[in-house]
Write a protein that holds these residues in place. Structure first.
Motif, PDB file in Angstrom:
ATOM      1  N   PHE A   1      -2.128  -1.542  -5.225  1.00 58.44           N
ATOM      2  CA  PHE A   1      -3.481  -1.267  -4.744  1.00 58.44           C
ATOM      3  C   PHE A   1      -3.903   0.123  -5.213  1.00 58.44           C
TER       4      PHE A   1
ATOM      5  N   GLN B   1      -6.749  10.832   0.412  1.00 60.15           N
ATOM      6  CA  GLN B   1      -5.769   9.777   0.159  1.00 60.15           C
ATOM      7  C   GLN B   1      -4.896   9.504   1.385  1.00 60.15           C
TER       8      GLN B   1
ATOM      9  N   SER C   1      -6.076   2.770   6.892  1.00 61.46           N
ATOM     10  CA  SER C   1      -5.906   1.398   6.419  1.00 61.46           C
ATOM     11  C   SER C   1      -4.806   0.729   7.213  1.00 61.46           C
TER      12      SER C   1
ATOM     13  N   SER D   1       1.250   0.835  -9.359  1.00 60.52           N
ATOM     14  CA  SER D   1       0.549   0.644  -8.083  1.00 60.52           C
ATOM     15  C   SER D   1      -0.012  -0.767  -8.000  1.00 60.52           C
TER      16      SER D   1
ATOM     17  N   TRP E   1      -9.554  -0.351  -0.649  1.00 53.74           N
ATOM     18  CA  TRP E   1      -8.630  -0.596  -1.739  1.00 53.74           C
ATOM     19  C   TRP E   1      -9.109  -1.718  -2.631  1.00 53.74           C
ATOM     20  N   THR E   2      -8.630  -1.694  -3.853  1.00 58.70           N
ATOM     21  CA  THR E   2      -8.819  -2.853  -4.712  1.00 58.70           C
ATOM     22  C   THR E   2      -7.496  -3.110  -5.419  1.00 58.70           C
TER      23      THR E   2
ATOM     24  N   ARG F   1      -4.870   6.035   3.623  1.00 55.42           N
ATOM     25  CA  ARG F   1      -3.639   5.281   3.861  1.00 55.42           C
ATOM     26  C   ARG F   1      -3.386   5.099   5.348  1.00 55.42           C
TER      27      ARG F   1
ATOM     28  N   THR G   1       0.846  -1.198   0.000  1.00 53.27           N
ATOM     29  CA  THR G   1       0.000   0.000   0.000  1.00 53.27           C
ATOM     30  C   THR G   1       0.877   1.242   0.000  1.00 53.27           C
TER      31      THR G   1
ATOM     32  N   SER H   1       2.089   2.022  -3.325  1.00 48.91           N
ATOM     33  CA  SER H   1       1.061   2.349  -4.307  1.00 48.91           C
ATOM     34  C   SER H   1       0.875   3.859  -4.376  1.00 48.91           C
TER      35      SER H   1
ATOM     36  N   GLU I   1      -7.390   3.049  -4.815  1.00 52.58           N
ATOM     37  CA  GLU I   1      -8.623   3.272  -4.071  1.00 52.58           C
ATOM     38  C   GLU I   1      -9.809   2.763  -4.879  1.00 52.58           C
ATOM     39  N   LYS I   2     -10.721   2.101  -4.175  1.00 54.37           N
ATOM     40  CA  LYS I   2     -11.921   1.580  -4.814  1.00 54.37           C
ATOM     41  C   LYS I   2     -12.727   2.706  -5.432  1.00 54.37           C
TER      42      LYS I   2
END
Lengths: 125, 364
Positions: free
Chosen positions: B328, B227, B234, B326, B337-338, B231, B208, B211, B330-331
């Motif tokens: 991951f 963002q 998460s 990256s 995350w995706t 981070r 992450t 990313s 951001e969704k």
């Protein structure tokens, strides 16, 4: 320091990066001794291929603006560290000046143009 | 107890699903990129409200069905055990179908209104943003790993005190209900699984960090706050999960050595407390991230829009961009995350641990 690129422009992305980093240094947003982000972080933040950033860094290195130190990254050189480049700049200015002359600009107009650009980048005296 | 647990999970699931359109990234509506100046479109807002309302009705129906069968009282136990998960899957399935319906509607609307046709698309980055990143450092994740080594050491020390039958599966009441033969590997199966998960969390944290911190050109400050918040939380949330798993697994391990370590109530309550903390944690996470940057002033950059990356988002859910290093991102629909599915390292970090855990449980 903010960098903004146009992915759909005709100008390749690595050239856009190079130009904006140079302009950022000229404007005083970044200083000699500052380091640029790692190629990986830069490319990830921008969402572009690492080769693109790498290409731009190598171009900057070739111009003498940064030096790439293994493991610690890219560091901005101070003007004294940059070897004399006036010959290269002369070569690069030449077609632009010629083009301006062909387009009918006279000496004063070209000088005015250059002065206003310098003022724009360096700020009004 | 199972009854309460399933009810809580269903209510939690419905609440989260309802909130997602409002907590998701501002410039993506149902997984479709919408230029900043059009996100307040009334039609799009009504899509979001309609989605939430439909999920709410779905939730009411689900809870009623569940209560009806449970309170009728004459259903078999096997049926009751299956009903809870069946309803959960039903909710996820129907809400996914609803998502795709509104995804298509939003795409249609965007096309019909020709949003973004006259906007210059730009990408923006901040060269100094990395110095503001406040994710937890990787070595914090070594703390739970140190506990694991302690547990393994203690297990080998007390090897003689282990029962001849090693539990391999625990029921919802926290009591073991499946066993295997005792050997130095099988007594350590639990700590080894725990170790795998701890390494996975450490790996995810570091991937992450590598990313991208993606900024919006039309809202640079707000997107930066979002963002960085995403981070930070998460990495805290993953650390919390890592610590919780460590506590739960260490407890189960010690209980094998000392069967009377805790009475039935405690071992029954423990998984529920675990679940509650995880759910509350994820609600705090979603709300914190969902609201991050919303109070930062709106900076309307006329004539400019972020890059439309719809082409990389299959169905608005799956990101495939082989140029983006990256792992991951951001969704688009949801908080979190995706994977960048075009990057093979991501598969390793997610599926590798699952394979290892399955192998450990097979051979233990």
């Amino acid at each position: 320091m903010i960098i903004q690129i146009e992915p759909q422009s005709d100008v390749p992305i690595y050239t856009q990066l190079t130009n904006q980093i140079i302009e950022g240094i000229a404007r005083g947003y970044m200083h000699p001794g500052d380091s640029l982000p790692s190629v990986r972080a830069f490319a990830a933040d921008l969402g572009v291929n690492m080769h693109t950033v790498n290409k731009s860094y190598h171009e900057l290195e070739k111009k003498g603006i940064i030096r790439i130190i293994p493991k610690s990254g890219a560091v901005i050189n101070s003007p004294v560290e940059i070897s004399n480049n006036s010959e290269r700049l002369l070569e690069e200015f030449k077609p632009m000046i010629a083009e301006a002359l062909v387009l009918g600009l006279d000496k004063e107009q070209i000088q005015e143009l250059v002065t206003s650009l310098i003022q724009d980048i360096k700020g009004k005296p | 107890m199972d009854f309460m647990l399933f009810l809580i999970i269903i209510i939690f699931l419905v609440a989260i699903e309802m909130a997602i359109p409002f907590l998701a990234k501002r410039t993506t509506v149902f997984g479709v990129f919408i230029p900043d100046e059009f996100v307040r479109d009334s039609k799009l807002l009504s899509f979001k409200k309609m989605y939430a309302l439909l999920i709410f009705i779905l939730g009411l129906i689900a809870v009623s069905i569940y209560l009806f069968w449970m309170l009728k009282g004459n259903s078999t136990e096997a049926f009751q055990v299956l009903l809870g998960p069946a309803i959960q899957f039903g909710i996820i399935f129907i809400s996914t179908a609803l998502y795709f319906y509104f995804h298509a509607k939003t795409l249609q609307r965007k096309k019909a209104m020709r949003w973004g046709d006259n906007l210059k698309q730009v990408k923006m980055i901040d060269l100094t943003v990395r110095s503001q990143d406040t994710m937890l450092p990787w070595y914090i994740y070594l703390l739970p790993i140190a506990v694991t080594f302690g547990v393994i050491g203690y297990t080998l020390l007390k090897y003689n005190m282990f029962p001849e039958q090693i539990p391999t599966h625990w029921g919802p009441d926290g009591k073991p209900d499946a066993f295997t033969v005792k050997n130095p590997f099988s007594v350590n199966a639990l700590p080894l699984i725990m170790f795998t998960m701890q390494l996975m969390f450490l790996g995810i944290n570091e991937m992450t960090r590598r990313s991208g911190i993606k900024l919006s050109a039309t809202r640079p400050d707000a997107s930066r706050v979002r963002q960085l918040t995403l981070r930070k939380y998460s990495s805290w949330f993953m650390f919390l999960i890592s610590v919780l798993i460590t506590m739960l697994f260490s407890f189960l391990q010690l209980q094998m050595i000392y069967p009377d370590l805790a009475d039935g109530v405690v071992s029954m309550a423990l998984p529920i407390i675990f679940l509650l903390i995880v759910m509350i944690g994820s609600i705090i996470f979603a709300v914190k991230v969902g609201n991050a940057g919303e109070n930062v002033g709106f900076q309307s950059g006329s004539g400019v829009s972020d890059l439309d990356e719809d082409q990389y988002w299959k169905g608005g859910l799956f990101y495939f961009n082989k140029n983006d290093p990256s792992i991951f991102v951001e969704k688009r629909f949801g908080v979190g995350w995706t994977l960048n599915f075009a990057n093979p390292i991501g598969y390793f970090i997610i599926f590798g641990p699952i394979v290892i855990i399955i192998l450990i449980s097979l051979f233990a």
